[in-house]
Every structure is written in C-alpha cells, then in structure tokens.
Design a protein around this motif. Structure first.
Motif, PDB file in Angstrom:
ATOM      1  N   ALA A   1     -10.589  -3.984 -10.587  1.00 57.89           N
ATOM      2  CA  ALA A   1      -9.999  -3.807  -9.259  1.00 57.89           C
ATOM      3  C   ALA A   1     -10.006  -5.140  -8.513  1.00 57.89           C
ATOM      4  O   ALA A   1     -10.980  -5.899  -8.590  1.00 57.89           O
TER       5      ALA A   1
ATOM      6  N   THR B   1      -8.093  -7.298  -4.883  1.00 54.72           N
ATOM      7  CA  THR B   1      -7.169  -7.369  -3.752  1.00 54.72           C
ATOM      8  C   THR B   1      -6.698  -8.816  -3.647  1.00 54.72           C
ATOM      9  O   THR B   1      -7.401  -9.671  -3.073  1.00 54.72           O
TER      10      THR B   1
ATOM     11  N   ASP C   1      -6.815 -10.631  -0.180  1.00 53.70           N
ATOM     12  CA  ASP C   1      -8.021 -10.492   0.641  1.00 53.70           C
ATOM     13  C   ASP C   1      -8.487 -11.858   1.164  1.00 53.70           C
ATOM     14  O   ASP C   1      -8.985 -11.965   2.288  1.00 53.70           O
TER      15      ASP C   1
ATOM     16  N   LYS D   1      -6.270  -2.690 -11.326  1.00 53.50           N
ATOM     17  CA  LYS D   1      -5.941  -1.942 -10.118  1.00 53.50           C
ATOM     18  C   LYS D   1      -5.852  -2.935  -8.967  1.00 53.50           C
ATOM     19  O   LYS D   1      -6.863  -3.496  -8.540  1.00 53.50           O
TER      20      LYS D   1
ATOM     21  N   HIS E   1      -4.980  -3.806  -5.125  1.00 52.91           N
ATOM     22  CA  HIS E   1      -4.797  -3.262  -3.774  1.00 52.91           C
ATOM     23  C   HIS E   1      -3.783  -4.145  -3.042  1.00 52.91           C
ATOM     24  O   HIS E   1      -4.010  -5.347  -2.868  1.00 52.91           O
TER      25      HIS E   1
ATOM     26  N   ASP F   1      -2.397  -3.490   0.149  1.00 53.10           N
ATOM     27  CA  ASP F   1      -2.276  -2.830   1.447  1.00 53.10           C
ATOM     28  C   ASP F   1      -2.947  -3.634   2.564  1.00 53.10           C
ATOM     29  O   ASP F   1      -3.434  -3.086   3.544  1.00 53.10           O
ATOM     30  N   THR F   2      -2.979  -4.969   2.424  1.00 53.57           N
ATOM     31  CA  THR F   2      -3.634  -5.796   3.435  1.00 53.57           C
ATOM     32  C   THR F   2      -2.742  -6.025   4.656  1.00 53.57           C
ATOM     33  O   THR F   2      -3.217  -6.453   5.703  1.00 53.57           O
TER      34      THR F   2
ATOM     35  N   SER G   1       2.134   3.682  -1.892  1.00 51.71           N
ATOM     36  CA  SER G   1       0.754   4.062  -2.197  1.00 51.71           C
ATOM     37  C   SER G   1      -0.268   2.988  -1.805  1.00 51.71           C
ATOM     38  O   SER G   1      -1.439   3.291  -1.580  1.00 51.71           O
ATOM     39  N   GLY G   2       0.152   1.727  -1.760  1.00 57.31           N
ATOM     40  CA  GLY G   2      -0.770   0.638  -1.453  1.00 57.31           C
ATOM     41  C   GLY G   2      -1.607   0.186  -2.633  1.00 57.31           C
ATOM     42  O   GLY G   2      -2.462  -0.696  -2.502  1.00 57.31           O
ATOM     43  N   ILE G   3      -1.367   0.772  -3.788  1.00 57.78           N
ATOM     44  CA  ILE G   3      -2.112   0.426  -5.001  1.00 57.78           C
ATOM     45  C   ILE G   3      -1.133   0.288  -6.164  1.00 57.78           C
ATOM     46  O   ILE G   3      -0.263   1.133  -6.354  1.00 57.78           O
TER      47      ILE G   3
ATOM     48  N   THR H   1      -1.228  -0.165 -10.323  1.00 53.94           N
ATOM     49  CA  THR H   1      -2.024  -0.217 -11.548  1.00 53.94           C
ATOM     50  C   THR H   1      -1.166  -0.800 -12.660  1.00 53.94           C
ATOM     51  O   THR H   1       0.039  -0.524 -12.747  1.00 53.94           O
TER      52      THR H   1
END
Length: 244
Positions: free
Chosen positions: A4, A6, A9, A172, A174, A176-177, A225-227, A229
């Motif tokens: 996982a 981001t 980030d 995975k 992310h 969605d920041t 979905s903000g994710i 995969t």
C-alpha cells in the motif's frame, strides 16, 4: 503481500511519509520544493541540481544547505560549487561515467541512510522528467537500478508529473489526497508485462498484456473510489498527474 502506498502524500503539508530528498538538474515547482525540503530527513543534490537549489533559494540560501552534493561536477557552476564549499556542505566527486549522477547520488544516499540509521519510507526525487529526452530515459533507467541500490521506493516528481516503478506483485495506491490531476498511466518500459490486472481506473485491465506495439495504458483516469489496485508479473512504470 499487497503493498500500500500514497504517491502524493509527500506533497501534503501534514503528510505521514518519512523521506529523503534528492534534487536533479531540472526546473521544478517552487511550492513542491518548499514542502519537500521542510520535511526531508536528508537532502542531496546531484551535480547541477545544486544550481537549481542555489537559484530557487536566492535571498535565503543559508537556510537551504544540502547535506551533500555529488557528481562528476561537469554541470555545477563554479560560483555555486564555491558557495556550498565555503558553507561547509560535503562535496563528493564521483567520476564513474558508466552511471548517471542520479544513480551515483542514490548510491551515496543509501549509504548515508544506513550510517545515520534513518527511518524512512521513500526517496523523493525532484526533477528528471523534463528537457532532454535521453535524460528523461536515464531517470527511468535509474528507477530500475534503484531496486539493487536501496530497499526504499524511489519516486520522481517534476512539475505536473510523477513516476514510480511498481515491482512484480500486488499494489494498492491511494489516490485521494486532492493533489491528483486527471490522468494516469501504466507503461511497460524495460520489459513487456504478460499479466496486468487493475481496479479503480476508468479503463481497467484484466490479465492483459502490456507491451510496446501491443497495448500501453496512457491517458487513463480514475473512477471515484480513491484507490487503484494493480497486480503485475513484471516491473511496471506508474505515472500520474499532479494538480498545478
């Protein structure tokens, strides 16, 4: 094991990723620079990257001194080299012409991380995706070499683009920041990928081959979905937009 991550980030003022910063000799976003510099555990310049640091910090240079500058020093300007030398910055000359300054700087960075016992999550590189196409490809090639240099993921950011080499397996991401731009892509550079499966994209892949001359996933985008995969059987380059 699913990894996982981001990717953006590191550009959030309140982001949680711990990282080191490596600056290359390419123009970069001043806002990105200040955010990354303020949070980096260690800061380095690869040769002419010191020129970029020197000029973007005009008026407050004493507050932005890198931990070291490395390279064959064919790009750093004499006055820039002298300034950082006088300020006590470590200058490390690396003459190996079979490796790029980016790759050599990364090798030194990993040794310093180990020596200092730094606990980090990722190495962030500013620059490397603009200007000459051969240098852009050299940045991509360094990401392939990086797997044998450091255990940490290496991401490259310049202006509105980010690249990151996904290793074989499940990922995975992310996304969605709020910093993500509209587009993203999966580029099978360096090798073909015989089986790629994704979710979270507008145009998903299901056990598909990604290969130049067959299919490359460019100009893709996200669902809501903000994710995202991704499962891949070979190294696969992830690229995404950063909002301006």
């Amino acid at each position: 094991m699913e990894r996982a991550f981001t990717p953006l980030d590191c550009l959030l003022p309140a982001g949680n990723l711990k990282f080191c910063l490596l600056i290359l000799n390419q123009p970069f976003n001043k806002g990105h620079f200040h955010c990354l510099w303020s949070k980096a555990a260690l800061r380095a310049c690869a040769d002419g990257g010191a020129n970029r640091l020197y000029h973007i910090t005009e008026g407050s240079r004493d507050s932005f001194l890198p931990d070291y500058i490395s390279g064959d020093f064919d790009s750093i300007q004499p006055e820039v080299k002298e300034y950082y030398k006088v300020k006590g910055c470590e200058l490390i000359e690396t003459m190996d012409q079979d490796l790029t300054d980016f790759t050599k700087c990364l090798q030194i960075l990993q040794k310093k991380i180990e020596k200092k016992g730094l606990q980090i999550d990722v190495i962030v590189t500013l620059g490397g995706l603009g200007g000459r196409f051969d240098q852009t490809m050299a940045s991509v090639e360094t990401l392939f070499r990086a797997t044998n240099i450091t255990p940490f993921p290496v991401i490259v950011i310049q202006e509105c683009s980010l690249i990151f080499l996904l290793q074989p397996g499940k990922h995975k991401l992310h996304v969605d920041t709020g910093l993500e731009g509209a587009w993203c892509g999966l580029i099978p550079i360096g090798n073909s990928c015989e089986s790629v499966t994704t979710t979270g994209l507008r145009w998903n892949l299901t056990n598909q081959v990604l290969k130049f001359g067959t299919l490359v996933s460019t100009s893709n985008t996200y669902d809501d979905s903000g994710i995202v995969t991704i499962e891949t059987d070979k190294p696969l380059l992830w690229t995404m937009a950063i909002k301006r």
